[in-house]
Design an enzyme around this catalytic site. Structure first.
Site, PDB file in Angstrom:
ATOM      1  N   ARG A  79       0.977  -1.259   0.121  1.00 37.67           N
ATOM      2  CA  ARG A  79       0.066  -0.029  -0.037  1.00 37.67           C
ATOM      3  C   ARG A  79       0.903   1.333   0.002  1.00 37.67           C
ATOM      4  NH1 ARG A  79      -5.357  -1.249   3.894  1.00 37.67           N
ATOM      5  NH2 ARG A  79      -6.587  -2.213   2.146  1.00 37.67           N
ATOM      6  N   LYS A  87     -21.474 -16.900   0.930  1.00 36.80           N
ATOM      7  CA  LYS A  87     -22.641 -16.564   1.059  1.00 36.80           C
ATOM      8  C   LYS A  87     -23.523 -15.547   0.392  1.00 36.80           C
ATOM      9  CE  LYS A  87     -22.307 -17.634   6.079  1.00 36.80           C
ATOM     10  NZ  LYS A  87     -22.529 -17.171   7.613  1.00 36.80           N
ATOM     11  N   GLY A 143     -10.723  -8.943  -1.133  1.00 39.49           N
ATOM     12  CA  GLY A 143      -9.667  -9.549  -0.644  1.00 39.49           C
ATOM     13  C   GLY A 143      -9.411 -11.291  -1.161  1.00 39.49           C
ATOM     14  N   GLY A 184     -13.802  -2.867   0.720  1.00 37.36           N
ATOM     15  CA  GLY A 184     -15.237  -2.429   0.873  1.00 37.36           C
ATOM     16  C   GLY A 184     -15.561  -1.574  -0.065  1.00 37.36           C
TER      17      GLY A 184
END
Length: 395
Positions: free
Chosen positions: A36, A197, A354, A377
């Site tokens: 990063r 899920k 991720g 996110g």
């Protein structure tokens, strides 16, 4: 393009408040993965080359509005100096007299790192007073932290509205890639969505079936869709309570002309461990005492045909239990095929999340994808069709 880039800003002699994401792993005071930090280097280099003075704003960990010594940004200085090839000065706060003195003393060619923005409770509350305190330290605001753009925080949203604002190089690359993939893509568009899920990716699936031409569903999510068709999935990971929702998504896709591709054959095993005894069966023939752990070769071939037809690919999530062999085969094969088409210039491929990045790296395919987003996110919320506060504030 509503947002401006560094090229459209006059930076000469200006103090450039640059919001970055350098929330990197640290052990015993040393950075263990500087990825990063390395990715902000082009932005900082361009600000310096234009005569600007980069003043870095960043968060680190979750100090919850209190000063926590272990979450200070100071230990990142050696890694920053190495990546940026410049002297990095540190200020013990991101507002107030200490920060102002450090900004005033900053010499040409130097970079200033301000202390963790989350040491102030107002950061996560998008507090106007905190943002004003930061704004006093700069002449221009540059946001290079797409990974934090889905949060309306003082240093990502309120501050952007107080100064002339632009996107940094990493933010610019991310937004350009995403616009190319979903904003105004070359069609047909294929999305690959995997993961455990359905419940965690409801908004994502609902948005995608309206935007893409083909949708591959893999991983545990596929089991829920297979169960929704009345198939027995044995002891597989499956959200049986979500089958009604899966049916609704399938109906929405059919109505909008989006083709959903589910596994035609599956790899099943009685235990979930590396090298477990397994067999390939048709999707409708899963034994009652077995669990589906990967898509089979016929399914992989079907996905390959879809990739050949597609011009644009958006990938989020693996097709099977990619962490352990041999249940990584479908993900590896499909990723390899996508990488080959991208390398040949036949496919624009954008991936993020991720597990996705880990799976593509494991498959050796990541380097050939057109763009890999490291923003978990923010990438997901963008795919869900949501407005990202940190991006909207740049407009």
């Amino acid at each position: 393009m509503a947002w401006k880039t560094l090229d459209q800003m006059d930076l000469d002699g200006k103090r450039v408040l640059t919001r970055v994401d350098i929330n990197v792993p640290v052990e015993d005071g040393r950075v263990t993965d500087a990825t990063r930090i390395e990715r902000i280097a082009p932005t900082v280099a361009d600000i310096l080359a234009a005569g600007g003075k980069p003043v870095l704003l960043a968060h680190f960990g979750r100090p919850k509005g209190k000063r926590v010594d272990e979450m200070s940004l100071q230990p990142l200085i050696p890694a920053l100096e190495k990546a940026l090839d410049a002297k990095v000065v540190f200020a013990a706060d991101c507002i107030g007299p200490a920060a102002k003195a450090a900004v005033d003393a900053l010499q040409p060619g130097e970079v200033l790192l301000l202390e963790n923005t989350r040491f102030h409770a107002g950061e996560e509350k998008n507090d106007a007073e905190l943002a004003a305190g930061m704004a006093e330290l700069g002449d221009v605001y540059c946001n290079d932290a797409f990974s934090a753009a889905h949060r309306a925080h003082a240093s990502t949203e309120a501050l952007a509205r107080l100064l002339p604002s632009c996107a940094g190089r990493l933010m610019q690359a991310e937004l350009s890639a995403l616009e190319k993939a979903l904003g105004d893509p070359e069609r047909p568009v294929l999305a690959v969505v995997g993961g455990a899920k359905v419940s965690t990716k409801l908004e994502l699936l609902s948005n995608l079936v309206e935007k893409v031409d083909m949708l591959v569903i893999g991983g545990g999510m596929a089991n829920t869709f297979l169960a929704a068709q009345g198939l027995d999935v044995g002891k597989s990971l499956c959200e049986h309570e979500m089958t009604g929702t899966a049916k609704e998504i399938a109906e929405k896709a059919a109505a909008g002309g989006c083709e959903i591709l589910l596994p035609r054959d599956v790899v099943v095993a009685r235990e979930f461990k590396a090298g477990a005894e397994n067999e390939v069966v048709k999707a409708e023939d899963c034994p009652a005492d077995a669990m589906i752990l990967d898509a089979g070769p016929d399914s992989v071939a079907h996905v390959g045909q879809a990739l050949e037809r597609a011009k644009t690919l958006i990938w989020n999530g693996p097709l099977g239990a990619f962490e352990i062999a041999p249940f990584d085969a479908a993900t590896n094969a499909a990723a390899g095929h996508a990488a080959k088409l991208s390398r040949e210039g036949k496919l624009v491929s954008v991936a993020g999340g991720g597990d996705t990045v880990a799976a593509l790296n494991k498959a050796g395919a990541a380097e050939d994808f057109t763009y890999i987003s490291t923003a978990g996110g923010a990438f997901l919320e963008w795919m869900e069709g949501k407005t990202l506060p940190g991006v909207a504030a740049l407009g």
